[in-house]
Structures are given as C-alpha cells and as structure tokens.
Scaffold this motif. Structure first.
Motif: not given
Length: 445
Positions: A19-27, A157-163
């Motif tokens: 969620l944080q990755s998605l929010a950051g990338l969306v911003v 997706l990439l950051v979530s998988t790595g995370g």
C-alpha cells in the motif's frame, strides 16, 4: 489472541509495504502527469501569445498601407506550416473579415479572443478568435497517463514481491526461535535460547525469555522438591499411625492401653492436620490473598501478647525476651500474631542459652514497618540465608526437634509479609541472627 484476529505478521508487513509503495508511486506519477499537463498548457499559451503578437504586427502594417488584399495574402502565408491553427476576424457588425478554419474539425482546441485594429480606421476594430488544435497534445498526455499508471502498478507489484521476500528473510530469526522453543519441555528447562545469530533487536527478548526459563527451572525444581518434602513429612506420621495401629490390633488390649495408643495417634493426626492447614494457607497466599487490615494501635503490645504463649518454652531454654520500639497502623492482627509466634518460636529453638531475644519494631518510612526477631546463636551461612523461607527447608535437618517442626514456619512468615505488601528479611553475622519482615502500612497518612 487467535491468528484470525491478528493475522500473519509477514502478510501484514507485505500488505502495508504494498500500500505504501502504491501510494508513493501514485503520488510520483500524479506529480509527473500534472507537471507534463501544465507544461503543455504553458507551451500552448506561449504559442498563442506569440501568434497574437505577430497578428498585431501584420494588422498594424496594413493600417498604414490600407491594402486589404495584401493583408489577407499575408495572413494566408502566416498560417503556412501551421495546420493546427485557425483564425476568425469579424467586424463590429458581425460580418467576417477573414476566416481560416482548421483543416480538421477540431473539438479539442485552445482559444484566445482579442481585438485587432481594422485596416481602415472607419471600420473600427476587429474581433479576433485564434484557435489552436491541441488534440495531439491531449493524445500524448493520455498515453503518458496510461504509461504512468501501468508503471505505478508494475512498480507496486515489483516492490511488493521484493518486500514480501525481504519480510520472510527478516522474519527467519523468529522462525528459528520458534523451532528452539518447540524443543523445550519440563525435562529440558536447563536449555537456553541461542541468540548468537539473532539481530540485536531480538536480543532483549531473548535475554528476558532466558531469564524466564531460569525462573521456571528454579520453580520446577522447587516444586519437585516440595512434592518430595510433602511426601516425606506426611510419610513419617502416617507410618507411625499405621505401625501403632497394627501393634494394637495384634493382641487384645486393655482400655488403658488402647487409650494410650489413640492418644499417640491423635498427636500424629494433629501434626498431619497442621501440615495440611499450613499448606492450604500458603496456597491461598500464592493465589494472591491479601491481608484483612484493621487498626492496630500497638505492635509492641501485640508482640508481648504473643510472647506470653511462649513463656514456658523460653523458661525451659533459659531465655529472656524484650520488645524494642513500637508502631501502629492498619494490619491483619491474626496474621501478625501467627507470624510473630513463628519468629519467636524459631528464635527460641536456635538462641544461645542464657541470651535475650529481642523483638525489634521500627518505622523507617511513613508507609513501611519493620518487624524483626533477633537472637544470639549459630551464624547461618550465606548459602542457607536465601533459602530460609523455602518450604520444608531446615538449616540443620538432623536436629532432634525436626519431627515437631515441619519447616513451614518461616514460609508462612514470608507469605504473611507478601500479603501485607512487604517482603521477608534475614541477616546473620558474628553470631547474631535477625529474621523478620517488612510490612506496608496502607493506613499511613
């Protein structure tokens, strides 16, 4: 708590990271999209402004020459190479002076409206409408938006998988600790968790858990010893009862002989009952029972009252007893009488003949009272002092009175101290032994 309420720590961390990755990338993507959109608008506005300046220059030249045909020819030349622009010049009466529509019927346009001087002064001014076709920019902006959205989703997706992989890798030490704890049992409490390969964040937890294991090991050993002591203490009187009863039944006995046997059995039964009652009291204290406090005007008077019950034993032992100090407060009088009786009885058994036993009462603080019984006698070793208040513990188990004192007296003193919010006290040096307890006076102002 159940796993259904909390869930997996790894999954929760992975979800939050996604969620944080998605929010950051969306911003970030929204900022890029917004900056690109503003850039296009600025370029379009600048282009329209430049064309306005050029049109004003052309119209200014035509005002001096008055040649309308040359002006229209120059306007046609002006739009060569600019198929995305359209111009409409209208007179004050609404008639068209010049009209150059866009080659395509554009619906997505930027429009600038302004006034221009007419070639003939008597015609006044011309209403100009300059339009810029921005469909190419809009299409490019849409492609950029789609690209940024796809990039945001792919990046998430990439950051979530790595995370998720990093979280699993980071939680591996916890799984190792779980594997170590699975190997612990009642017969392996001597083992300790190995924290050598654990991160420093887990070191305090491992240290506290190992300390807990140490306390559990000690408590388990004490429990095993307690069970053995209980069996031993009960075995002796029960064996005596069985033996005397068997002897009495082997042959006919007179009433006097049977009365003597029953009297002896009664003494042993009373001893067994005393052990059971003391164990029940200690059990209640361990479950958190608290003292029933009442106003006690004088602890010294209470100590003298208890000493009267030990007068015969003191005389037989050649001892004297004195009470030093006094205090008042809110205490459980029956419990204090029992504790003082145990302390005086213990001092009477071990005090040096011809010495004086002192009951010292002191108030070092406004809410604390110290009660200690001091006697001259054998010095208790440092290894035995911490165990004085253990159940069934005797410094010298070979003493002749061990059959009359089952080793719970000081344990009861410790329990009474805890029930009053205090703790037991014991010191022994240079032939002087002091055993007592501290009590919390909740009624103190």
């Amino acid at each position: 708590m159940s796993r259904s309420r909390i869930g997996s720590l790894g999954r929760r961390l992975s979800y939050w990271l996604a969620l944080q990755s998605l929010a950051g990338l969306v911003v970030v993507c929204a900022a890029v999209y917004g900056a690109t959109h503003l850039g296009f608008q600025a370029r379009q506005s600048e282009e329209l402004a430049q064309k306005q300046v050029q049109l004003r220059h052309l119209l200014a030249e035509s005002v001096h020459s008055g040649d309308v045909a040359t002006l229209k020819h120059k306007l046609d030349d002006f739009f060569i190479g600019h198929p995305d622009m359209a111009l409409s010049l209208a007179r004050a009466d609404g008639s068209k002076f010049y009209d150059r529509p866009s080659p395509q019927s554009a619906t997505d346009v930027r429009v600038a409206r302004f006034a221009l001087p007419a070639p003939a002064p008597e015609q006044g001014s011309l209403d100009a409408v300059l339009a810029l076709d921005i469909r190419d920019d809009s299409a490019l902006l849409r492609r950029i938006g789609i690209t940024l959205a796809v990039a945001a989703l792919a990046g998430t997706l990439l950051v979530s998988t790595g995370g998720f992989l990093l979280v699993r890798l980071g939680l591996r030490p916890l799984r190792q600790l779980v594997d170590q704890t699975r190997q612990l049992a009642a017969d392996t409490l001597h083992r300790r968790l190995d924290g050598s390969a654990q991160p420093e964040e887990l070191e305090p937890l491992i240290a506290q858990f190992n300390d807990l294991l140490g306390r559990l090991e000690l408590a388990y050993e004490q429990l095993e010893g307690f069970n053995a002591d209980v069996a031993h203490e009960l075995c002796t009187p029960l064996a005596t009862l069985i033996g005397s009863t068997e002897l009495a039944l082997r042959k006919a006995r007179s009433a006097e002989e049977l009365r003597e046997v029953l009297g002896s059995n009664l003494e042993e039964l009373q001893r067994v009952a005393g052990i059971v009652h003391d164990m029940l009291f200690l059990s209640q204290a361990d479950r958190g029972a608290s003292a029933r406090r009442v106003a006690t005007p004088s602890l010294a008077a209470l100590a003298r009252q208890v000493s009267n019950y030990h007068e015969a034993a003191l005389v037989d032992a050649g001892l004297e007893l004195e009470v030093v100090g006094d205090a008042s407060g809110g205490f459980d009088t029956p419990l204090l009488q029992r504790a003082l009786s145990n302390l005086i009885g213990n001092a009477t058994r071990y005090a040096q003949r011809g010495s004086t036993i002192r009951v010292e009462i002191d108030r070092p603080g406004k809410d604390e009272v110290l009660v200690r019984v001091v006697n001259r006698g054998p010095t208790i070793g440092p290894d035995d002092l911490p165990r004085l208040f253990d159940r069934f513990y005797r410094v010298d188990p070979s003493r002749s009175d061990a059959d009359r004192n089952h080793g719970l007296g000081l344990s009861i003193v410790s329990a009474i101290a805890r029930m009053h919010g205090g703790r037991p006290l014991a010191t022994s040096a240079a032939g002087t032994t002091s055993i007592g307890m501290s009590l919390k006076d909740l009624a103190a102002p």
